[in-house]
Design an enzyme around this catalytic site. Sequence first.
Site, mmCIF file in Angstrom:
data_model
loop_
_atom_site.group_PDB
_atom_site.id
_atom_site.type_symbol
_atom_site.label_atom_id
_atom_site.label_comp_id
_atom_site.label_asym_id
_atom_site.label_seq_id
_atom_site.Cartn_x
_atom_site.Cartn_y
_atom_site.Cartn_z
ATOM 1 N N SER A 241 5.323 -3.660 -7.790
ATOM 2 C CA SER A 241 5.323 -5.045 -8.293
ATOM 3 C C SER A 241 5.658 -5.079 -9.795
ATOM 4 C CB SER A 241 3.980 -5.735 -8.027
ATOM 5 O OG SER A 241 2.901 -4.988 -8.513
ATOM 6 N N HIS A 271 1.924 -1.678 -0.443
ATOM 7 C CA HIS A 271 1.455 -2.023 -1.800
ATOM 8 C C HIS A 271 0.298 -3.018 -1.653
ATOM 9 C CE1 HIS A 271 1.541 -2.505 -6.043
ATOM 10 N NE2 HIS A 271 2.611 -3.243 -6.209
ATOM 11 N N HIS A 318 -2.073 7.415 -2.420
ATOM 12 C CA HIS A 318 -1.486 6.794 -3.602
ATOM 13 C C HIS A 318 -0.288 7.606 -4.069
ATOM 14 C CE1 HIS A 318 -1.156 4.825 -7.512
ATOM 15 N NE2 HIS A 318 -1.846 3.856 -6.955
ATOM 16 N N ARG A 327 -10.599 2.032 -9.521
ATOM 17 C CA ARG A 327 -10.784 0.625 -9.152
ATOM 18 C C ARG A 327 -11.601 0.533 -7.860
ATOM 19 N NH1 ARG A 327 -4.554 -0.867 -8.960
ATOM 20 N NH2 ARG A 327 -4.705 1.044 -7.716
ATOM 21 N N ASP A 373 -7.418 -0.893 -2.648
ATOM 22 C CA ASP A 373 -7.468 -1.848 -1.541
ATOM 23 C C ASP A 373 -8.496 -1.487 -0.471
ATOM 24 O OD1 ASP A 373 -5.362 -3.442 -2.605
ATOM 25 O OD2 ASP A 373 -3.975 -1.863 -2.022
HETATM 26 N N1 HAX Z 1 -2.492 7.460 6.160
HETATM 27 C C1 HAX Z 1 -1.674 8.243 6.908
HETATM 28 N N2 HAX Z 1 -0.631 8.921 6.406
HETATM 29 C C2 HAX Z 1 -0.458 8.831 5.067
HETATM 30 C C3 HAX Z 1 -1.299 8.092 4.224
HETATM 31 C C4 HAX Z 1 -2.348 7.367 4.835
HETATM 32 N N3 HAX Z 1 -3.157 6.584 4.130
HETATM 33 N N4 HAX Z 1 -0.862 8.216 2.955
HETATM 34 C C5 HAX Z 1 0.222 8.999 2.999
HETATM 35 N N5 HAX Z 1 0.474 9.359 4.279
HETATM 36 C C6 HAX Z 1 1.623 10.140 4.779
HETATM 37 C C7 HAX Z 1 2.904 9.407 4.424
HETATM 38 O O1 HAX Z 1 3.153 8.348 5.343
HETATM 39 C C8 HAX Z 1 3.910 10.532 4.478
HETATM 40 O O2 HAX Z 1 4.150 10.829 5.832
HETATM 41 P P1 HAX Z 1 5.643 11.192 6.359
HETATM 42 O O3 HAX Z 1 6.056 12.409 5.587
HETATM 43 O O4 HAX Z 1 5.442 11.416 7.804
HETATM 44 O O5 HAX Z 1 6.503 10.018 6.040
HETATM 45 C C9 HAX Z 1 3.104 11.708 3.888
HETATM 46 O O6 HAX Z 1 1.706 11.370 4.093
HETATM 47 C C10 HAX Z 1 3.338 11.940 2.422
HETATM 48 O O7 HAX Z 1 3.081 10.759 1.713
HETATM 49 P P2 HAX Z 1 2.512 10.828 0.203
HETATM 50 O O8 HAX Z 1 3.519 11.540 -0.622
HETATM 51 O O9 HAX Z 1 1.129 11.351 0.221
HETATM 52 O O10 HAX Z 1 2.411 9.297 -0.185
HETATM 53 P P3 HAX Z 1 3.518 8.351 -0.841
HETATM 54 O O11 HAX Z 1 3.514 8.558 -2.313
HETATM 55 O O12 HAX Z 1 4.843 8.501 -0.146
HETATM 56 O O13 HAX Z 1 2.972 6.919 -0.446
HETATM 57 C C11 HAX Z 1 1.311 5.274 -0.160
HETATM 58 C C12 HAX Z 1 1.864 6.364 -1.080
HETATM 59 C C13 HAX Z 1 0.256 4.501 -0.911
HETATM 60 C C14 HAX Z 1 2.457 4.338 0.227
HETATM 61 C C15 HAX Z 1 0.713 5.954 1.106
HETATM 62 O O14 HAX Z 1 -0.363 6.767 0.728
HETATM 63 C C16 HAX Z 1 0.259 4.940 2.150
HETATM 64 O O15 HAX Z 1 1.078 4.548 2.979
HETATM 65 N N6 HAX Z 1 -1.042 4.516 2.136
HETATM 66 C C17 HAX Z 1 -1.533 3.502 3.040
HETATM 67 C C18 HAX Z 1 -1.135 2.112 2.560
HETATM 68 C C19 HAX Z 1 -1.892 1.723 1.308
HETATM 69 O O16 HAX Z 1 -3.108 1.857 1.221
HETATM 70 N N7 HAX Z 1 -1.169 1.217 0.310
HETATM 71 C C20 HAX Z 1 -1.773 0.744 -0.950
HETATM 72 C C21 HAX Z 1 -1.561 1.715 -2.092
HETATM 73 C C22 HAX Z 1 -2.184 1.249 -3.388
HETATM 74 C C23 HAX Z 1 -1.497 0.025 -3.864
HETATM 75 O O17 HAX Z 1 -0.343 -0.010 -4.248
HETATM 76 N N8 HAX Z 1 -2.179 -1.052 -3.800
HETATM 77 O O18 HAX Z 1 -1.613 -2.232 -4.042
#
Ligand code: HAX
Length: 437
Positions: A241, A271, A318, A327, A373
């Site tokens: 964002s 996000h 994250h 947070r 979150d």
């Molecule tokens: N549950 C299951 N699998 C997860 C995971 C979770 N909470 N977090 C990461 N992974 C997986 C990814 O999907 C990825 O899998 P693939 O290789 O199969 O695609 C792998 O682990 C590596 O990911 P990463 O490098 O650890 O994480 P990223 O930096 O790519 O992504 C995210 C970060 C926050 C998007 C990710 O952890 C996620 O999807 N979390 C769940 C959604 C969430 O809570 N989002 C909010 C984040 C905070 C925020 O911005 N708030 O607004």
Amino acid sequence: MDLLKQKFHEKSAKLRTELRALIKANGSQVVGEVTLGQVFGGARGIKMMVWETSSLDAEKGIRFRGYSIPELRELLPKIPGGKEPLPEALFWLMLVGEIPTDEETAWLTAEWRKRAGVPEHTFKVLEALPVDTHPMTQFTIAINSLQTEGVFAKRYADGMNKLDYWDATYEDAMNLVAKLPRVAAYIYRRTYHKGKHIAPDPTQDWSGNFAHMLGIKGDDFKSLMRLYLTIHADHEGGNASAHTVHLVGSTLSDPYLSLAAGMNALAGPLHGLANQEVIKWVFKMIEEIGSTKPTKQQIADYVNKTLAEGKVIPGYGHAVLRQPDPRFTAQKVFAQEYIKDSDIVEVVWKAFEVVPPILKALGKVKNPWPNVDAHSGAILVHYGMTEYSFYTVLFGVSRALGVVAAQCWSRALGLPLERPKSVTSEWLKEVAGALAE
Ligand code: HAX
């Protein structure tokens, strides 16, 4: 010129001069490298923008102008007798790097109150949308509609000098932030309370008035809003964002257009929408298990089921952090202090013990810990705000503080149009020496 504007102008003009000299003398200094993995991997960790208002460390978490969340909770001004920081004070800190006095904070509260009027057409635009339009869609449309009030766009059309961009951006930032609680509360009341709106209360602080207009009663909910709107405000510039606001703003789109764009990024489930996804996931778990007091084993089974279905565990992981999100911790501390006997809060705390080892065992998740979150929804449910599709709007009202303060800096420092370079897979294969001879 008001005191905040004056301070901002002095500080930013000084830094602008210093930075011009720094870039002239050291512009070719290497500050990082980019790997092929990063190019394919969502640009993680690539240093490519300046963001003054906060910085994020993988282990320590967020620092707002150097201050941690517990420090802000202690040091930022509060309402008389209050325990939670005022977001107005955080805005001041982010903008000029100084913790304001109680008087300065009270001035800002009053100033935003003066600027809070929302044009009638914004309400009409909202009323034109089906009532079940997602609140984040309503929010971004409403913000775009507020752009009729934009100072920057008008002055630009009149031929504004580049050196005055900061001034018009400051005016838009202040006006926009002042108006957001009314807009957000309007969306909440039209969507979930049959359009029974509550008039603003001019005796309250920015968050107190927001809580009042939402119609959620009680001083504790107001305290929650003060803390909530403080801790969600900024998370350095690289998150989706903030980065969107920065990118769009770099074209000299004004704070209204830039914020609306950034809010569209916040509305994605990876996000900001994760806050609604978490509570949806918890509700579903409780429903499937048939109890509001699931055991740790039952939660673990549900986590494994979610993963087996090819879904992420919302609220965990994250892109930068490698520890529990401060947070999350701040909200846990708040809940421990203010909330007794909430089954849903207990579920969040049990999940905090259960989820990380399961995610760690997958071997690929870089951060198995809860993010911001994971906790917020449970507290909101406790206070009676069960309409989870509204949660990301609350996040957005707060995030506006950081991103528009940062935009003031971008315009004051004269930062240019953002335009990184894209490459093709073919080019990368060639660079990696992977193309067949
Ligand atoms: N549950 C299951 N699998 C997860 C995971 C979770 N909470 N977090 C990461 N992974 C997986 C990814 O999907 C990825 O899998 P693939 O290789 O199969 O695609 C792998 O682990 C590596 O990911 P990463 O490098 O650890 O994480 P990223 O930096 O790519 O992504 C995210 C970060 C926050 C998007 C990710 O952890 C996620 O999807 N979390 C769940 C959604 C969430 O809570 N989002 C909010 C984040 C905070 C925020 O911005 N708030 O607004």
